[in-house]
Design a protein around this motif. Structure first.
Motif, PDB file in Angstrom:
ATOM      1  N   ARG A  13      39.281  34.049  39.319  1.00  0.00           N
ATOM      2  CA  ARG A  13      38.413  35.061  38.072  1.00  0.00           C
ATOM      3  C   ARG A  13      37.317  35.167  39.530  1.00  0.00           C
ATOM      4  O   ARG A  13      36.899  36.002  40.459  1.00  0.00           O
ATOM      5  CB  ARG A  13      37.773  34.599  37.290  1.00  0.00           C
ATOM      6  CG  ARG A  13      37.104  35.669  37.079  1.00  0.00           C
ATOM      7  CD  ARG A  13      36.948  35.890  35.209  1.00  0.00           C
ATOM      8  NE  ARG A  13      37.834  35.533  34.310  1.00  0.00           N
ATOM      9  CZ  ARG A  13      37.603  35.464  33.116  1.00  0.00           C
ATOM     10  NH1 ARG A  13      36.603  35.374  32.269  1.00  0.00           N
ATOM     11  NH2 ARG A  13      38.621  35.578  32.667  1.00  0.00           N
ATOM     12  N   ARG A  46      39.712  37.429  25.403  1.00  0.00           N
ATOM     13  CA  ARG A  46      39.355  37.088  27.258  1.00  0.00           C
ATOM     14  C   ARG A  46      38.719  35.975  27.062  1.00  0.00           C
ATOM     15  O   ARG A  46      38.453  34.867  27.869  1.00  0.00           O
ATOM     16  CB  ARG A  46      39.885  38.207  27.612  1.00  0.00           C
ATOM     17  CG  ARG A  46      40.133  37.743  28.887  1.00  0.00           C
ATOM     18  CD  ARG A  46      40.419  38.530  30.234  1.00  0.00           C
ATOM     19  NE  ARG A  46      41.116  37.455  31.550  1.00  0.00           N
ATOM     20  CZ  ARG A  46      40.835  38.233  32.777  1.00  0.00           C
ATOM     21  NH1 ARG A  46      40.280  39.201  32.332  1.00  0.00           N
ATOM     22  NH2 ARG A  46      41.412  37.511  33.394  1.00  0.00           N
ATOM     23  N   GLN A  47      37.843  36.508  27.025  1.00  0.00           N
ATOM     24  CA  GLN A  47      35.889  35.659  26.858  1.00  0.00           C
ATOM     25  C   GLN A  47      36.090  35.185  26.011  1.00  0.00           C
ATOM     26  O   GLN A  47      35.770  35.511  25.052  1.00  0.00           O
ATOM     27  CB  GLN A  47      34.819  36.288  28.433  1.00  0.00           C
ATOM     28  CG  GLN A  47      35.685  37.212  29.330  1.00  0.00           C
ATOM     29  CD  GLN A  47      34.761  37.765  29.772  1.00  0.00           C
ATOM     30  OE1 GLN A  47      33.614  38.125  29.412  1.00  0.00           O
ATOM     31  NE2 GLN A  47      35.080  38.227  30.949  1.00  0.00           N
ATOM     32  N   GLN A 104      41.402  30.290  21.059  1.00  0.00           N
ATOM     33  CA  GLN A 104      41.643  31.825  21.776  1.00  0.00           C
ATOM     34  C   GLN A 104      42.554  32.244  21.393  1.00  0.00           C
ATOM     35  O   GLN A 104      43.830  31.831  21.633  1.00  0.00           O
ATOM     36  CB  GLN A 104      41.427  31.543  23.299  1.00  0.00           C
ATOM     37  CG  GLN A 104      41.166  32.877  23.599  1.00  0.00           C
ATOM     38  CD  GLN A 104      41.308  32.632  25.566  1.00  0.00           C
ATOM     39  OE1 GLN A 104      42.009  31.844  25.412  1.00  0.00           O
ATOM     40  NE2 GLN A 104      41.683  33.279  26.161  1.00  0.00           N
ATOM     41  N   ASP A 130      37.009  41.675  34.295  1.00  0.00           N
ATOM     42  CA  ASP A 130      35.912  41.374  33.517  1.00  0.00           C
ATOM     43  C   ASP A 130      36.949  40.996  31.914  1.00  0.00           C
ATOM     44  O   ASP A 130      37.924  40.187  32.601  1.00  0.00           O
ATOM     45  CB  ASP A 130      35.176  41.967  33.103  1.00  0.00           C
ATOM     46  CG  ASP A 130      33.939  42.450  34.199  1.00  0.00           C
ATOM     47  OD1 ASP A 130      34.083  41.339  34.692  1.00  0.00           O
ATOM     48  OD2 ASP A 130      33.343  43.557  34.135  1.00  0.00           O
ATOM     49  N   ASN A 131      37.040  41.195  30.676  1.00  0.00           N
ATOM     50  CA  ASN A 131      37.710  41.201  29.941  1.00  0.00           C
ATOM     51  C   ASN A 131      38.755  41.772  29.897  1.00  0.00           C
ATOM     52  O   ASN A 131      39.775  41.416  29.347  1.00  0.00           O
ATOM     53  CB  ASN A 131      36.783  42.301  28.612  1.00  0.00           C
ATOM     54  CG  ASN A 131      35.690  41.300  28.116  1.00  0.00           C
ATOM     55  OD1 ASN A 131      35.652  40.164  27.852  1.00  0.00           O
ATOM     56  ND2 ASN A 131      35.095  42.724  27.949  1.00  0.00           N
ATOM     57  N   ASN A 168      41.724  32.690  33.211  1.00  0.00           N
ATOM     58  CA  ASN A 168      40.870  32.167  32.596  1.00  0.00           C
ATOM     59  C   ASN A 168      40.784  30.464  32.797  1.00  0.00           C
ATOM     60  O   ASN A 168      40.158  29.983  31.848  1.00  0.00           O
ATOM     61  CB  ASN A 168      40.451  33.111  31.388  1.00  0.00           C
ATOM     62  CG  ASN A 168      40.863  32.721  30.329  1.00  0.00           C
ATOM     63  OD1 ASN A 168      41.931  31.986  30.097  1.00  0.00           O
ATOM     64  ND2 ASN A 168      40.605  33.543  29.114  1.00  0.00           N
ATOM     65  N   GLU A 178      38.970  28.051  34.208  1.00  0.00           N
ATOM     66  CA  GLU A 178      37.498  27.823  33.244  1.00  0.00           C
ATOM     67  C   GLU A 178      37.366  27.281  32.077  1.00  0.00           C
ATOM     68  O   GLU A 178      35.958  27.267  31.869  1.00  0.00           O
ATOM     69  CB  GLU A 178      37.051  29.164  33.012  1.00  0.00           C
ATOM     70  CG  GLU A 178      37.697  30.666  33.700  1.00  0.00           C
ATOM     71  CD  GLU A 178      36.403  31.134  34.477  1.00  0.00           C
ATOM     72  OE1 GLU A 178      35.360  30.828  34.703  1.00  0.00           O
ATOM     73  OE2 GLU A 178      36.744  31.069  36.090  1.00  0.00           O
TER      74      GLU A 178
END
Length: 261
Positions: free
Chosen positions: A2, A40-41, A47, A228-229, A257, A260
């Motif tokens: 990302r 997503r974030q 999640q 982003d999303n 992600n 992350e």
């Protein structure tokens, strides 16, 4: 990976990635549907991803068990002409795996298993040749593969994808990924290397920001933006096809992600 996407966006737009819109071959299609992605974030514990009429179950990380995990990685049937059997994938880093399920209103259901960020050394191949590279669509020297299995409904044979993330970023105009069920049933993934500009499509200086998905007749029927999303695009009304591609897009979004955490 990302991080690379953000760098590419900053190179082309001073305002950053917020204004980036992929330039798709179907951007002017009257049937094109665009869905924003939720989930997503933020906190990734328990999640779930949601877009359009689709929602994943809670994403399970590190689903492989034990120390030196060994996944079966066949591509097509072993006896299918043109589709060699990949006996296995030796994969130790359990942090880079995930699993989720999905259901829709028509009663379809899926199980999706993925492994990310592994190298060619993890692939246990009976032979390493240019033929394998041509058929499977990846470089055997890559350090960043993404492997995916999608089991739909009661089918025992999964849809499978081996995606070379490095090739998709370094050679976006040449590389194509392939999601395959068998020799005659497949979709190709074309890296998106153009964005919408004030005067029309504009090529990125480097890399790609997602994938446009084509059927075996080379018709563009979906896309996913990884900026982003994220966003998901559908250009098909077929319920089975939409469900399959929803699973694919969700997995691609999750891959972005996973490192992350």
């Amino acid at each position: 990976m990302r991080t690379l996407l953000y760098i590419f966006c900053l190179l082309i737009l001073p305002a950053g990635c917020a204004a980036v819109q992929p330039a798709l071959s179907i951007s002017n299609s009257e049937n094109l549907e665009t869905f924003a992605v939720k989930g997503r974030q933020g906190i990734l514990i328990n999640q779930e991803l949601e877009f359009g009429e689709f929602e994943t179950s809670k994403v399970k990380r590190s689903w492989t068990k034990g120390g030196n995990s060994r996944l079966q990685v066949p591509v097509g049937d072993a006896g299918t002409t043109g589709y060699p059997d990949l006996p296995s994938l030796n994969y130790i880093d359990r942090n880079q795996t995930f699993h989720f399920q999905m259901k829709d209103s028509t009663g379809q259901e899926s199980d999706v298993y993925a492994a990310s960020e592994f190298s060619s050394e993890d692939l246990q191949l009976e032979e390493r040749s240019s033929v394998l590279e041509e058929i499977l669509g990846f470089s055997l020297k890559s350090e960043n593969f993404f492997y995916l299995q999608i089991f739909l409904n009661k089918n025992l044979q999964p849809w499978q994808l081996i995606l070379d993330n490095e090739a998709a970023q370094v050679f976006p105009g040449k590389y194509r990924g392939i999601l395959v069920l068998d020799e005659n049933t497949y979709y190709s993934l074309e890296p998106i290397s153009k964005v919408q500009g004030k005067k029309g499509p504009k090529s990125l200086l480097l890399g790609s920001i997602g994938y446009e998905i084509f059927n075996s007749r080379n018709h563009s029927i979906a896309a996913v933006s990884l900026v982003d999303n994220g966003k998901v695009y559908f250009n098909t009304n077929d319920p089975e096809e939409r469900f399959l591609l929803a699973n694919l897009c969700a997995a691609l979004l999750l891959q972005e992600n996973i490192s992350e955490e």
